[in-house]
Design an enzyme around this catalytic site. Structure first.
Site, PDB file in Angstrom:
ATOM      1  N   GLY A  96      33.164  60.301  56.369  1.00  0.00           N
ATOM      2  CA  GLY A  96      33.415  59.066  57.107  1.00  0.00           C
ATOM      3  C   GLY A  96      32.538  58.880  58.328  1.00  0.00           C
TER       4      GLY A  96
ATOM      5  N   CYS B 293      44.575  38.585  33.395  1.00  0.00           N
ATOM      6  CA  CYS B 293      43.240  38.080  33.059  1.00  0.00           C
ATOM      7  C   CYS B 293      43.328  37.120  31.872  1.00  0.00           C
ATOM      8  CB  CYS B 293      42.313  39.246  32.715  1.00  0.00           C
ATOM      9  SG  CYS B 293      40.736  38.724  32.006  1.00  0.00           S
TER      10      CYS B 293
ATOM     11  N   CYS C   6      41.334  38.982  28.732  1.00  0.00           N
ATOM     12  CA  CYS C   6      41.773  40.233  28.108  1.00  0.00           C
ATOM     13  C   CYS C   6      43.234  40.559  28.415  1.00  0.00           C
ATOM     14  CB  CYS C   6      40.874  41.390  28.534  1.00  0.00           C
ATOM     15  SG  CYS C   6      41.180  41.968  30.202  1.00  0.00           S
TER      16      CYS C   6
ATOM     17  N   CYS D 176      38.858  38.926  34.719  1.00  0.00           N
ATOM     18  CA  CYS D 176      38.533  40.211  35.326  1.00  0.00           C
ATOM     19  C   CYS D 176      37.229  40.104  36.112  1.00  0.00           C
ATOM     20  CB  CYS D 176      38.317  41.276  34.246  1.00  0.00           C
ATOM     21  SG  CYS D 176      39.819  41.963  33.568  1.00  0.00           S
TER      22      CYS D 176
END
Lengths: 310, 378
Positions: free
Chosen positions: A41, A250, A253, A275
């Site tokens: 980080g 979605c 799908c 998506c």
């Protein structure tokens, strides 16, 4: 030359080194990456080079990828979750040309995935590296524009300002009004900018099996999250962190609990959600999952694969 | 109908073909040659070399041709090429007192050793369009009478002033002084003057011009006088370890500007003149002058002045002077951002829903809802 089989011949002869950067530069970048991994980080300054694409268009990610890329790697590049977004196409083409490595659109087949703004929906493994393109690496930048100050704040772990900002969001709006580039605390120490991924993706960073590398070319910073590292999105006990939820699955799908793009279909308010991760969507469809719009002619151009369109 | 901005490789290829066609323009017009650009657009070439940070006239001319005359794009092409060049080492310091001067003016002295030499300049021209240039052939150029230039070095005005102690002297460089290089180490703050000058020399002409201008209009005043501007060729020498002496690599053309600034003195320093320094490739005087003014403004701390204006703020100036960085980041907003925008859409929708709900509740509490229904009925 035999000691450096892949070292550049002079650019005058029209050749560039493997993956564009010279070996000295790659070594410098690898050192920065190693330091970043050692201090999760923490933003490591590095002597970012000018690349043949503009600053702000992924030069940091490209330099990191160039530094870690080997001839036997398989590279995937996504932008907004998709492989066929213009800039992803351009970066993938760059490495095909300068490194000649194999590329793929399949998340599971890639050993290195360079991304802008998304983390793939599929779980990544220990054999994969996720390289993020980062525009502004400093999570405190919009609270304190001075680098001299923000470095001090990181050194002292003085993150009160960030909590005040999040608190003020709640006081004003009833919510934390940060929806992307949502700050995280890495390994209980450094507050880090996850790059402008939607906060939906933040939980995926936590304990991820893959190595996560972040490159900011213009700002000359590299940082990293080693595999299986604690990554916590900042929040409050009474206002716990939560991700976006979509009301519908979605349209193509039928996937739920994935990040969706809103696509406007006409000028009468017609819209559908699909998506954002195009590989995930294609994969599901090829396994027979179909959403309610899959057969709709209005959505047909979205359902075709990247290859077909090209 | 809105079509999702997901472009394929084909679209990109075609866009680039279109660009190539546009760049060439009408084919019945002869194509520009690199020589034409290098010779006749020399100041553009100099700007691209300076901001591109690579002295090569032919490459800069090529970049200008390739970029359709977009000079920032051309500088960017040069920078990207420069990255790939091997680095042998650093040259010896340039000696501008030994410049083969083509132009040298001072605004602080009427006459001075070496003389004033106007040289090629737009100054004192009347900015009237010359329509003879638009005609196919140019009028034959008149012969030029030039003054003979004194042989030998031409001392810099600032060296003349320092003899009296009125001018701050440059600190003498120590043998083992390392000169910073921000192309090899990322810029960090506080930045010393060597790094600041390097940053400014690569910086955008327009940005430095605006900053220098702001200092003239009261945002961090420095009372500048043009001590000297000189333009000409300087030899570049490189110390070759194998030979044990410096060898000449060739000549480059430079503009050097020394801005002399009034200084009232402070607790740290007695009253004297201070200076700002500008050095650029080619005859880019505007930038050399602006650079020297910005350099002087950035020295507020060492001279014990107050920092009150943007031009004095090193983090602000140095972080935003590079036009390759700036143009990249500004223009990256053209890239799709729909994932982030989606997140914002979601939040705004949610906040609006809550806002309307809250208003309805408030109206109900105030007994306004009935009135509204009445209005609706009417």
């Amino acid at each position: 030359m035999s000691a450096h089989p892949d070292t550049a011949t002079s650019p005058d002869e029209g050749h560039y080194n493997f993956a564009y950067l010279d070996e000295q530069t790659k070594r410098m970048i690898r050192r920065a990456i190693l330091k970043g991994i050692a201090v999760p980080g923490y933003q490591v300054p590095f002597a970012s080079r000018e690349m043949p694409m503009p600053y702000g268009w992924g030069t940091g990610g490209v330099q990191v990828t160039a530094a870690i890329l080997g001839a036997d790697d398989t590279l995937k590049v996504i932008d907004q979750g998709s492989d066929d977004t213009t800039n992803a196409v351009s970066i993938r083409g760059f490495f095909e040309k300068t490194a000649g490595v194999e590329t793929t659109t399949r998340t599971s087949e890639a050993s290195i995935i360079q991304t802008r703004h998304r983390i793939p929906e599929a779980l990544l493994t220990e054999d994969q590296v996720l390289v993020y393109q980062v525009p502004i690496p400093e999570p405190l930048r919009f609270l304190e524009p001075r680098e001299t100050e923000t470095r001090k704040m990181h050194a002292l772990a003085e993150y009160g300002l960030m909590h005040v900002k999040l608190y003020e969001d709640i006081a004003r709006n009833g919510h934390i009004a940060t929806t992307y580039a949502y700050p995280v605390e890495v390994n209980d120490r450094y507050v880090m900018d996850p790059s402008p991924t939607p906060k939906f993706d933040n939980p995926k960073m936590h304990e991820m099996a893959a190595l996560q590398l972040f490159g900011a070319g213009r700002e000359k910073r590299i940082y990293a999250i080693p595999p299986h590292t604690k990554v916590k999105s900042l929040d409050f006990d009474d206002h716990p962190f939560e991700v976006q939820k979509f009301e519908k699955p979605c349209g193509l799908c039928g996937a739920e609990n994935v990040y969706l793009d809103e696509v406007i279909l006409d000028d009468k308010g017609g819209r559908m959600f699909v998506c954002s991760d195009s590989d995930h969507c294609e994969d599901r469809r090829s396994h027979g999952h179909l959403g309610e719009m899959a057969a709709d002619p209005a959505a047909s151009h979205l359902a075709s694969t990247g290859e077909e369109r090209a | 109908m809105y079509v999702a901005v997901k472009g394929g490789e084909k679209a990109i290829r075609n866009a680039h073909k279109l660009l190539a066609k546009q760049r060439r323009g009408r084919t019945d017009v002869p194509a520009l040659t690199i020589d034409q650009i290098a010779e006749q657009l020399a100041i553009s070439v100099a700007r691209v070399m300076g901001e591109g940070s690579l002295y090569d006239e032919a490459l800069a001319a090529l970049a200008i041709k390739q970029s359709r005359g977009d000079l920032i794009e051309a500088a960017f092409l040069i920078r990207a090429y420069r990255t790939t060049l091997p680095r042998f080492g650093y040259s010896e310091p340039l000696d501008t007192a030994n410049m083969l001067v083509e132009r040298r003016i001072s605004a602080t002295y009427k006459d001075l050793p070496g003389g004033q030499l106007l040289g090629p300049t737009f100054d004192y021209t009347h900015r009237l369009l010359d329509f003879t240039l638009a005609a196919e052939g140019e009028a034959p150029l008149d012969a030029v009478e030039t003054a003979a230039i004194d042989e030998g070095p031409m001392p810099r005005v600032t060296d003349l002033l320092s003899d009296e102690g009125l001018m701050e002297t440059d600190p003498l460089p120590q043998e083992d002084d390392v000169v910073g290089d921000l192309t090899r180490e990322p810029l960090s703050f506080p930045a010393d003057r060597d790094l600041r000058l390097q940053n400014l020399a690569r910086g955008d002409e327009g940005f430095l011009l605006a900053l220098a201008y702001s200092s003239q209009r009261g945002y961090g005043r420095t009372h500048p006088f043009t001590g000297e501007i000189r333009y000409g060729a300087v030899e570049v020498e490189f110390f070759a370890e194998e030979l044990g002496f410096a060898v000449s690599l060739g000549e480059i053309k430079l503009t050097e500007c020394q801005m002399v600034n009034q200084f009232d003195g402070s607790a740290k320093t007695p009253p004297k003149f201070t200076r700002g320094y500008g050095l650029v490739f080619g005859q880019v005087e505007r930038k050399a002058m602006a650079m020297s003014m910005v350099d002087r403004s950035l020295r507020w701390e060492e001279l014990g002045e107050e920092c009150t204006a943007p031009v004095q703020d090193a983090e602000f100036v140095l972080s935003h002077s590079d036009n390759i960085q700036a143009t990249g980041f500004v223009e990256h907003l053209k890239l799709p951002h729909y994932v982030d925008f989606q997140a914002e859409l979601d939040l705004v929708r949610r906040m609006r829903k809550e806002w309307f709900a809250a208003r309805e509740k408030r109206d109900e509490d105030l007994g306004l809802s009935e009135t509204k229904e009445q209005e609706a009925a009417e």
